[in-house]
Design a protein around this motif. Sequence first.
Motif, PDB file in Angstrom:
ATOM      1  N   ALA A   1     -56.489  46.421 -32.535  1.00 41.09           N
ATOM      2  CA  ALA A   1     -56.566  47.635 -31.714  1.00 41.09           C
ATOM      3  C   ALA A   1     -58.006  47.916 -31.277  1.00 41.09           C
ATOM      4  O   ALA A   1     -58.244  48.354 -30.149  1.00 41.09           O
ATOM      5  CB  ALA A   1     -56.000  48.826 -32.483  1.00 41.09           C
ATOM      6  N   GLN A   2     -58.946  47.666 -32.158  1.00 47.07           N
ATOM      7  CA  GLN A   2     -60.350  47.902 -31.804  1.00 47.07           C
ATOM      8  C   GLN A   2     -60.857  46.874 -30.796  1.00 47.07           C
ATOM      9  O   GLN A   2     -61.626  47.201 -29.899  1.00 47.07           O
ATOM     10  CB  GLN A   2     -61.228  47.858 -33.048  1.00 47.07           C
ATOM     11  CG  GLN A   2     -60.994  49.001 -34.005  1.00 47.07           C
ATOM     12  CD  GLN A   2     -61.767  48.824 -35.301  1.00 47.07           C
ATOM     13  OE1 GLN A   2     -62.204  47.727 -35.635  1.00 47.07           O
ATOM     14  NE2 GLN A   2     -61.903  49.918 -36.042  1.00 47.07           N
ATOM     15  N   LEU A   3     -60.436  45.626 -30.955  1.00 47.10           N
ATOM     16  CA  LEU A   3     -60.934  44.558 -30.083  1.00 47.10           C
ATOM     17  C   LEU A   3     -60.372  44.633 -28.667  1.00 47.10           C
ATOM     18  O   LEU A   3     -60.892  43.986 -27.768  1.00 47.10           O
ATOM     19  CB  LEU A   3     -60.615  43.193 -30.699  1.00 47.10           C
ATOM     20  CG  LEU A   3     -61.328  42.881 -32.004  1.00 47.10           C
ATOM     21  CD1 LEU A   3     -60.871  41.536 -32.536  1.00 47.10           C
ATOM     22  CD2 LEU A   3     -62.828  42.907 -31.820  1.00 47.10           C
ATOM     23  N   GLN A   4     -59.323  45.410 -28.464  1.00 47.99           N
ATOM     24  CA  GLN A   4     -58.739  45.529 -27.136  1.00 47.99           C
ATOM     25  C   GLN A   4     -59.563  46.431 -26.221  1.00 47.99           C
ATOM     26  O   GLN A   4     -59.430  46.373 -25.017  1.00 47.99           O
ATOM     27  CB  GLN A   4     -57.306  46.049 -27.225  1.00 47.99           C
ATOM     28  CG  GLN A   4     -56.349  45.014 -27.773  1.00 47.99           C
ATOM     29  CD  GLN A   4     -54.941  45.544 -27.903  1.00 47.99           C
ATOM     30  OE1 GLN A   4     -54.723  46.738 -28.033  1.00 47.99           O
ATOM     31  NE2 GLN A   4     -53.978  44.640 -27.873  1.00 47.99           N
ATOM     32  N   THR A   5     -60.430  47.253 -26.795  1.00 42.07           N
ATOM     33  CA  THR A   5     -61.236  48.171 -25.979  1.00 42.07           C
ATOM     34  C   THR A   5     -62.636  47.593 -25.750  1.00 42.07           C
ATOM     35  O   THR A   5     -63.105  46.737 -26.505  1.00 42.07           O
ATOM     36  CB  THR A   5     -61.382  49.538 -26.681  1.00 42.07           C
ATOM     37  OG1 THR A   5     -62.129  49.353 -27.878  1.00 42.07           O
ATOM     38  CG2 THR A   5     -60.024  50.148 -26.995  1.00 42.07           C
ATOM     39  N   GLU A   6     -63.257  48.087 -24.720  1.00 42.41           N
ATOM     40  CA  GLU A   6     -64.632  47.644 -24.427  1.00 42.41           C
ATOM     41  C   GLU A   6     -65.596  48.094 -25.525  1.00 42.41           C
ATOM     42  O   GLU A   6     -66.495  47.351 -25.908  1.00 42.41           O
ATOM     43  CB  GLU A   6     -65.081  48.197 -23.074  1.00 42.41           C
ATOM     44  CG  GLU A   6     -66.436  47.697 -22.659  1.00 42.41           C
ATOM     45  CD  GLU A   6     -66.854  48.192 -21.284  1.00 42.41           C
ATOM     46  OE1 GLU A   6     -68.032  47.979 -20.941  1.00 42.41           O
ATOM     47  OE2 GLU A   6     -66.041  48.790 -20.576  1.00 42.41           O
ATOM     48  N   GLN A   7     -65.409  49.302 -26.034  1.00 44.23           N
ATOM     49  CA  GLN A   7     -66.261  49.788 -27.113  1.00 44.23           C
ATOM     50  C   GLN A   7     -66.112  48.918 -28.353  1.00 44.23           C
ATOM     51  O   GLN A   7     -67.085  48.677 -29.072  1.00 44.23           O
ATOM     52  CB  GLN A   7     -65.927  51.254 -27.463  1.00 44.23           C
ATOM     53  CG  GLN A   7     -66.271  52.244 -26.386  1.00 44.23           C
ATOM     54  CD  GLN A   7     -65.187  52.338 -25.314  1.00 44.23           C
ATOM     55  OE1 GLN A   7     -64.079  51.831 -25.489  1.00 44.23           O
ATOM     56  NE2 GLN A   7     -65.499  52.965 -24.194  1.00 44.23           N
TER      57      GLN A   7
ATOM     58  N   LEU B   1     -73.318  36.643 -25.843  1.00 48.95           N
ATOM     59  CA  LEU B   1     -72.671  36.575 -24.528  1.00 48.95           C
ATOM     60  C   LEU B   1     -71.308  35.911 -24.689  1.00 48.95           C
ATOM     61  O   LEU B   1     -71.221  34.735 -25.034  1.00 48.95           O
ATOM     62  CB  LEU B   1     -73.550  35.782 -23.561  1.00 48.95           C
ATOM     63  CG  LEU B   1     -74.992  36.257 -23.448  1.00 48.95           C
ATOM     64  CD1 LEU B   1     -75.844  35.265 -22.719  1.00 48.95           C
ATOM     65  CD2 LEU B   1     -75.029  37.615 -22.762  1.00 48.95           C
ATOM     66  N   TYR B   2     -70.251  36.659 -24.437  1.00 50.67           N
ATOM     67  CA  TYR B   2     -68.900  36.131 -24.606  1.00 50.67           C
ATOM     68  C   TYR B   2     -68.582  35.167 -23.470  1.00 50.67           C
ATOM     69  O   TYR B   2     -68.779  35.470 -22.300  1.00 50.67           O
ATOM     70  CB  TYR B   2     -67.876  37.261 -24.618  1.00 50.67           C
ATOM     71  CG  TYR B   2     -68.000  38.154 -25.834  1.00 50.67           C
ATOM     72  CD1 TYR B   2     -67.581  37.722 -27.076  1.00 50.67           C
ATOM     73  CD2 TYR B   2     -68.560  39.418 -25.724  1.00 50.67           C
ATOM     74  CE1 TYR B   2     -67.712  38.523 -28.192  1.00 50.67           C
ATOM     75  CE2 TYR B   2     -68.687  40.224 -26.834  1.00 50.67           C
ATOM     76  CZ  TYR B   2     -68.270  39.770 -28.059  1.00 50.67           C
ATOM     77  OH  TYR B   2     -68.399  40.572 -29.169  1.00 50.67           O
ATOM     78  N   THR B   3     -68.064  34.007 -23.833  1.00 50.18           N
ATOM     79  CA  THR B   3     -67.629  33.032 -22.832  1.00 50.18           C
ATOM     80  C   THR B   3     -66.113  32.933 -22.807  1.00 50.18           C
ATOM     81  O   THR B   3     -65.534  32.574 -21.779  1.00 50.18           O
ATOM     82  CB  THR B   3     -68.239  31.643 -23.123  1.00 50.18           C
ATOM     83  OG1 THR B   3     -67.908  31.261 -24.453  1.00 50.18           O
ATOM     84  CG2 THR B   3     -69.751  31.687 -22.970  1.00 50.18           C
ATOM     85  N   THR B   4     -65.463  33.240 -23.929  1.00 57.20           N
ATOM     86  CA  THR B   4     -63.999  33.239 -24.031  1.00 57.20           C
ATOM     87  C   THR B   4     -63.610  34.360 -24.980  1.00 57.20           C
ATOM     88  O   THR B   4     -64.234  34.535 -26.024  1.00 57.20           O
ATOM     89  CB  THR B   4     -63.482  31.906 -24.603  1.00 57.20           C
ATOM     90  OG1 THR B   4     -64.013  30.845 -23.833  1.00 57.20           O
ATOM     91  CG2 THR B   4     -61.982  31.847 -24.597  1.00 57.20           C
ATOM     92  N   PHE B   5     -62.576  35.121 -24.590  1.00 62.72           N
ATOM     93  CA  PHE B   5     -62.098  36.180 -25.475  1.00 62.72           C
ATOM     94  C   PHE B   5     -60.607  36.331 -25.234  1.00 62.72           C
ATOM     95  O   PHE B   5     -60.163  36.945 -24.270  1.00 62.72           O
ATOM     96  CB  PHE B   5     -62.827  37.501 -25.184  1.00 62.72           C
ATOM     97  CG  PHE B   5     -62.750  38.475 -26.319  1.00 62.72           C
ATOM     98  CD1 PHE B   5     -63.787  38.566 -27.230  1.00 62.72           C
ATOM     99  CD2 PHE B   5     -61.642  39.282 -26.491  1.00 62.72           C
ATOM    100  CE1 PHE B   5     -63.730  39.448 -28.282  1.00 62.72           C
ATOM    101  CE2 PHE B   5     -61.568  40.169 -27.548  1.00 62.72           C
ATOM    102  CZ  PHE B   5     -62.607  40.262 -28.455  1.00 62.72           C
ATOM    103  N   ILE B   6     -59.805  35.734 -26.129  1.00 60.62           N
ATOM    104  CA  ILE B   6     -58.350  35.798 -26.011  1.00 60.62           C
ATOM    105  C   ILE B   6     -57.795  36.429 -27.271  1.00 60.62           C
ATOM    106  O   ILE B   6     -58.079  35.985 -28.382  1.00 60.62           O
ATOM    107  CB  ILE B   6     -57.739  34.391 -25.800  1.00 60.62           C
ATOM    108  CG1 ILE B   6     -58.301  33.772 -24.532  1.00 60.62           C
ATOM    109  CG2 ILE B   6     -56.220  34.469 -25.764  1.00 60.62           C
ATOM    110  CD1 ILE B   6     -57.913  32.333 -24.328  1.00 60.62           C
ATOM    111  N   LEU B   7     -56.998  37.446 -27.083  1.00 55.60           N
ATOM    112  CA  LEU B   7     -56.388  38.174 -28.202  1.00 55.60           C
ATOM    113  C   LEU B   7     -54.880  38.116 -28.014  1.00 55.60           C
ATOM    114  O   LEU B   7     -54.345  38.644 -27.040  1.00 55.60           O
ATOM    115  CB  LEU B   7     -56.902  39.613 -28.203  1.00 55.60           C
ATOM    116  CG  LEU B   7     -56.532  40.505 -29.363  1.00 55.60           C
ATOM    117  CD1 LEU B   7     -57.054  39.916 -30.667  1.00 55.60           C
ATOM    118  CD2 LEU B   7     -57.106  41.881 -29.157  1.00 55.60           C
ATOM    119  N   ARG B   8     -54.167  37.456 -28.945  1.00 54.31           N
ATOM    120  CA  ARG B   8     -52.703  37.318 -28.817  1.00 54.31           C
ATOM    121  C   ARG B   8     -52.045  37.794 -30.069  1.00 54.31           C
ATOM    122  O   ARG B   8     -52.484  37.663 -31.138  1.00 54.31           O
ATOM    123  CB  ARG B   8     -52.315  35.873 -28.566  1.00 54.31           C
ATOM    124  CG  ARG B   8     -52.753  35.455 -27.202  1.00 54.31           C
ATOM    125  CD  ARG B   8     -52.128  34.155 -26.852  1.00 54.31           C
ATOM    126  NE  ARG B   8     -52.427  33.940 -25.461  1.00 54.31           N
ATOM    127  CZ  ARG B   8     -51.641  33.345 -24.635  1.00 54.31           C
ATOM    128  NH1 ARG B   8     -50.502  32.874 -25.033  1.00 54.31           N
ATOM    129  NH2 ARG B   8     -51.964  33.189 -23.392  1.00 54.31           N
TER     130      ARG B   8
END
Length: 165
Positions: free
Chosen positions: A122-128, A158-165
């Motif tokens: 839930a936290q990782l889904q937001t920009e904050q 610097l994020y290059t990939t960010f996938i949350l499943r």
Amino acid sequence: MPTSTHTPKKSSRKWIVLLLVIVVIACGAAGYAFWKLRALSASAATQTSLPSAVSAEVPQPLFYPLEPFTVNLVDSPTQEERVLYVGFTLRLNDRQTEERIVRYLPAARSRLLLLLSHQHQAQLQTEQGKIALTAELKAALKPPFAPGLPEQEVADILYTTFILR
């Protein structure tokens, strides 16, 4: 007869005065053109030297890409597992930090994996949440890898990939 002798003198004086005026105008124009061309070449030389001076002052960025991480996230025992696949690049301040990270890469990856595995979906889904994760990642890499070594100074993540499943 006296009139014929005065006529050639008057006409030759007119020609001399006219030639002097033309020479003075031509010299003035040549001087003005020389002055303008000199000023133009001086400003062109200044403009061509400015970009090289500016580029010499800007330090080259130092990036170190890390292989992507894949971790399981579990928010609660009743929920199904979530997977985080994240890749990022470290922006470093100096070569010494890069050398320490390369030398102690298994320790650095271990610190990051432990930190990532304790994150909540839930936290990782937001920009904050992503911004907070960036700060936590920098803090995890900061402590020395061995006694007597300095801390790592990581300027940014610097994020290059960010996938949350």
